[in-house]
Scaffold this active site. Structure first.
Site, PDB file in Angstrom:
ATOM      1  CG  ASP A 194      -9.304  -0.517   4.717  1.00 11.83           C
ATOM      2  OD1 ASP A 194      -8.971  -0.743   3.537  1.00 11.83           O
ATOM      3  OD2 ASP A 194      -8.619  -0.861   5.706  1.00 11.83           O
TER       4      ASP A 194
ATOM      5  CD  GLN B 114      -3.362  -4.677   6.520  1.00 14.84           C
ATOM      6  OE1 GLN B 114      -3.298  -3.695   5.805  1.00 14.84           O
ATOM      7  NE2 GLN B 114      -3.987  -5.785   6.148  1.00 14.84           N
TER       8      GLN B 114
ATOM      9  CE  LYS C  13      -3.715  -2.607   2.103  1.00 14.13           C
ATOM     10  NZ  LYS C  13      -4.424  -3.034   3.326  1.00 14.13           N
TER      11      LYS C  13
END
Ligand code: NAD
Length: 293
Positions: free
Chosen positions: A119, A96, A52
């Site tokens: 997200d 994460q 990412k």
């Protein structure tokens, strides 16, 4: 059989995004900024976050990586999240997953400001997605929509079978593809671990999406002739012939299934790179305040 090349499509769309970011920078003097929190030392999580960060640099974003210890308390993690919520320099951020067992993922997700939830995991964004309102789409389903669109795969009126009902993949993609939208307008069946006679159902799928987490689970005799197969699974399995002693494989028995399909995604190089692209596109939307003006 045509291979759906998620790596190539993601590179192409990242190049377009890079141009758009440059134009945005020249117009506003700002650079989009994504932060990522990672807790502990899970090697897979580190690799995902590393990809990412690399993609941020590729498209011209700033990125900040916040590495926190495995034994951090839930309270301290939530305080870190609140700092990012209140930092005007950060456009969007991710935490994460998975988190260590002593931390409640639901509480953590709820602590993220929906405006910065790139997200798309916060219930506000999920609810907006379900109602067809502007939102950050969860990155993996977003990437799947982009692939279907890029390969002009007809979805309207088709029977889509999704196997796996997670909040981040199976459930949202089943909602998105059944919505009155493009790609969408499909008849969707969502199968899961309690589904009876699974093969009978998967055999009906014009489009079969596997998000299960079991290597090579979908076998040749579970797939309809000429189906489109989207393999979301990323599983590390032993492979003594590989330099690392292991390799990544999907949820679909690719070598035996591929000849039956009209289109199929490989693992790696299918949905994975598109997930990272989805996150980049959401971050740019956050910088532009496109979803929440
Ligand atoms: P999860 O692990 O949260 O859930 C798995 C789902 O599979 C559950 O809903 C369960 O009901 C279903 N399932 C389990 N066993 C089954 C069985 N025997 N028959 C039918 N259904 C069964 O799922 P997840 O987080 O969506 O992850 C699924 C896979 O996708 C994993 O391999 C994960 O690593 C991968 N993944 C990939 C990406 C990507 O970018 N490509 C993103 C997220 C997840």
């Amino acid at each position: 059989m045509k291979l759906i090349d998620g790596k190539a499509v993601s590179e192409e769309l990242k190049n377009t995004l890079k141009q758009d970011v440059l134009e945005y920078q020249q117009r506003t003097g700002r650079t989009p900024h994504l932060a990522a929190i990672i807790v502990g030392n899970n090697p897979a999580s580190k690799a995902y976050v590393g990809n990412k960060v690399k993609s941020c640099h590729q498209v011209g974003f700033r990125s900040t990586l916040i590495q926190l210890p495995e034994d951090i308390t839930e309270q301290l993690l939530i305080e870190e999240i609140q700092k990012l919520n209140n930092d005007p320099d950060i456009d969007g951020f991710i935490v994460q997953l998975p988190l260590p067992a002593h931390i409640d993922e639901v509480k953590v997700t709820l602590a993220i400001d929906p405006k910065k939830d790139v997200d798309g995991f916060h219930p506000v964004n999920f609810g907006r997605m379900a109602q067809g309102l502007p939102c950050y789409l969860p990155a993996t389903p977003y990437g799947i929509l982009l692939l279907l669109d890029r390969y002009n795969i007809e979805v309207s009126g088709k029977h889509v079978v999704v196997v796996g009902r997670s909040n981040i993949v199976g459930t949202p993609i089943s909602i998105l593809l059944s919505r009155k939208a493009n790609p969408g307008n499909a008849t969707v069946t969502l199968a899961h671990s309690r589904t009876k006679n699974l093969s009978e159902i998967t055999l009906q799928g014009d489009i079969l999406i596997a998000a299960i987490g079991i290597p090579d689970f979908i076998k040749e005799d579970m797939v309809k002739d000429n189906a489109v197969v989207i393999d979301v699974g990323i599983n590390r399995v032993a492979a003594p012939d590989q330099p690392k002693g292991s390799k990544l494989t999907g949820d679909v028995d690719f070598l035996n299934v591929r000849s039956k399909t009209s289109y199929i995604t490989p693992v790696p190089g299918g949905v994975g790179p598109m997930t990272v692209l989805g996150l980049m596109l959401n971050t740019f939307k956050a910088a532009k305040k496109e979803i929440y003006p």
